[in-house]
Design a protein around this motif. Structure first.
Motif, mmCIF file in Angstrom:
data_model
loop_
_atom_site.group_PDB
_atom_site.id
_atom_site.type_symbol
_atom_site.label_atom_id
_atom_site.label_comp_id
_atom_site.label_asym_id
_atom_site.label_seq_id
_atom_site.Cartn_x
_atom_site.Cartn_y
_atom_site.Cartn_z
ATOM 1 N N ALA A 292 36.192 30.624 39.735
ATOM 2 C CA ALA A 292 37.002 30.202 40.873
ATOM 3 C C ALA A 292 36.335 30.655 42.171
ATOM 4 O O ALA A 292 35.833 31.773 42.267
ATOM 5 C CB ALA A 292 38.401 30.778 40.772
ATOM 6 N N GLY A 293 36.332 29.745 43.144
ATOM 7 C CA GLY A 293 35.667 30.013 44.408
ATOM 8 C C GLY A 293 34.230 29.537 44.453
ATOM 9 O O GLY A 293 33.614 29.517 45.529
ATOM 10 N N GLY A 294 33.686 29.176 43.309
ATOM 11 C CA GLY A 294 32.307 28.728 43.227
ATOM 12 C C GLY A 294 32.142 27.259 43.572
ATOM 13 O O GLY A 294 33.092 26.588 43.991
ATOM 14 N N SER A 295 30.908 26.775 43.392
ATOM 15 C CA SER A 295 30.560 25.409 43.758
ATOM 16 C C SER A 295 29.796 24.722 42.628
ATOM 17 O O SER A 295 29.111 25.382 41.838
ATOM 18 C CB SER A 295 29.689 25.396 45.016
ATOM 19 O OG SER A 295 30.370 25.937 46.119
ATOM 20 N N LEU A 296 29.914 23.415 42.593
ATOM 21 C CA LEU A 296 29.123 22.568 41.705
ATOM 22 C C LEU A 296 28.840 21.273 42.434
ATOM 23 O O LEU A 296 29.625 20.853 43.295
ATOM 24 C CB LEU A 296 29.880 22.240 40.416
ATOM 25 C CG LEU A 296 29.931 23.269 39.285
ATOM 26 C CD1 LEU A 296 30.840 22.759 38.171
ATOM 27 C CD2 LEU A 296 28.547 23.584 38.750
ATOM 28 N N ARG A 297 27.732 20.621 42.070
ATOM 29 C CA ARG A 297 27.452 19.284 42.584
ATOM 30 C C ARG A 297 27.282 18.338 41.419
ATOM 31 O O ARG A 297 26.389 18.524 40.580
ATOM 32 C CB ARG A 297 26.207 19.256 43.467
ATOM 33 C CG ARG A 297 26.047 17.901 44.160
ATOM 34 C CD ARG A 297 24.860 17.850 45.093
ATOM 35 N NE ARG A 297 23.610 17.632 44.390
ATOM 36 C CZ ARG A 297 22.513 17.104 44.950
ATOM 37 N NH1 ARG A 297 22.546 16.752 46.223
ATOM 38 N NH2 ARG A 297 21.412 16.953 44.258
ATOM 39 N N LEU A 298 28.138 17.325 41.374
ATOM 40 C CA LEU A 298 28.040 16.285 40.364
ATOM 41 C C LEU A 298 27.192 15.134 40.888
ATOM 42 O O LEU A 298 27.212 14.830 42.079
ATOM 43 C CB LEU A 298 29.427 15.767 39.992
ATOM 44 C CG LEU A 298 30.446 16.802 39.522
ATOM 45 C CD1 LEU A 298 31.740 16.091 39.107
ATOM 46 C CD2 LEU A 298 29.916 17.662 38.409
ATOM 47 N N SER A 299 26.479 14.496 39.976
ATOM 48 C CA SER A 299 25.684 13.320 40.315
ATOM 49 C C SER A 299 26.105 12.155 39.435
ATOM 50 O O SER A 299 26.499 12.355 38.282
ATOM 51 C CB SER A 299 24.190 13.589 40.097
ATOM 52 O OG SER A 299 23.736 14.640 40.910
ATOM 53 N N CYS A 300 25.999 10.959 39.979
ATOM 54 C CA CYS A 300 26.254 9.733 39.223
ATOM 55 C C CYS A 300 25.094 8.781 39.508
ATOM 56 O O CYS A 300 24.998 8.229 40.607
ATOM 57 C CB CYS A 300 27.578 9.114 39.625
ATOM 58 S SG CYS A 300 27.886 7.502 38.875
ATOM 59 N N ALA A 301 24.219 8.624 38.521
ATOM 60 C CA ALA A 301 23.075 7.728 38.656
ATOM 61 C C ALA A 301 23.488 6.322 38.241
ATOM 62 O O ALA A 301 23.976 6.122 37.120
ATOM 63 C CB ALA A 301 21.919 8.217 37.803
ATOM 64 N N ALA A 302 23.294 5.370 39.135
ATOM 65 C CA ALA A 302 23.714 3.990 38.892
ATOM 66 C C ALA A 302 22.499 3.092 38.696
ATOM 67 O O ALA A 302 21.487 3.248 39.370
ATOM 68 C CB ALA A 302 24.548 3.496 40.063
ATOM 69 N N SER A 303 22.619 2.153 37.780
ATOM 70 C CA SER A 303 21.524 1.211 37.538
ATOM 71 C C SER A 303 22.094 -0.128 37.088
ATOM 72 O O SER A 303 23.265 -0.239 36.713
ATOM 73 C CB SER A 303 20.571 1.757 36.464
ATOM 74 O OG SER A 303 21.239 1.938 35.242
ATOM 75 N N GLY A 304 21.238 -1.149 37.140
ATOM 76 C CA GLY A 304 21.615 -2.451 36.632
ATOM 77 C C GLY A 304 22.013 -3.461 37.684
ATOM 78 O O GLY A 304 22.155 -4.650 37.384
#
Length: 124
Positions: free
Chosen positions: A14-26
């Motif tokens: 709790a209090g931390g950070s994350l970065r999500l990625s979504c790679a799109a193609s097509g």
């Protein structure tokens, strides 16, 4: 065929950070709306944030406003979700979604394309 692949989930305190990625193609995504949704165990899927690929305009759920930032990199065809000040209630599987359009939208039923999801767990 549109493909969306999420990455970046994990376990954080709790209090931390994350970065999500979504790679799109097509496809060429210049006139697409893309979004993040999440689903916690035993709960319905809920809207997190959305972005217009063409205009860059954004839309956030009240529960994440000021803590999460959605963005996209046109050159990489990738969407991001920077999550700061994470709380245990942010624990969920996070999904990216895409659909033709210009205006960011919180309605999950308008999104035709979905990724497989990435798990985010926030410990207290």
């Amino acid at each position: 065929q549109v493909q969306l692949v999420e990455s970046g989930g994990g376990l954080v305190q709790a209090g931390g950070s994350l970065r999500l990625s979504c790679a799109a193609s097509g496809r060429t995504f210049s006139r697409y709306v893309m979004a993040w949704f999440r689903q916690a165990p035993g709960k319905e899927r809920e809207f997190v944030a959305a972005i217009s690929w063409s205009t860059g305009s954004t839309y956030y759920a009240d529960s994440v406003k000021g803590r999460f930032t959605i963005s996209r990199d046109n050159a990489k065809n990738t969407m991001y979700l920077q999550m700061n000040s994470l709380k245990p209630e942010d624990t969920a599987a996070y999904y990216c979604a895409a659909d033709p359009g210009v205006v960011p939208d919180r309605n999950q039923y308008r999104y035709a394309y979905w990724g497989q999801g990435t798990q985010v767990t926030v410990s207290s």
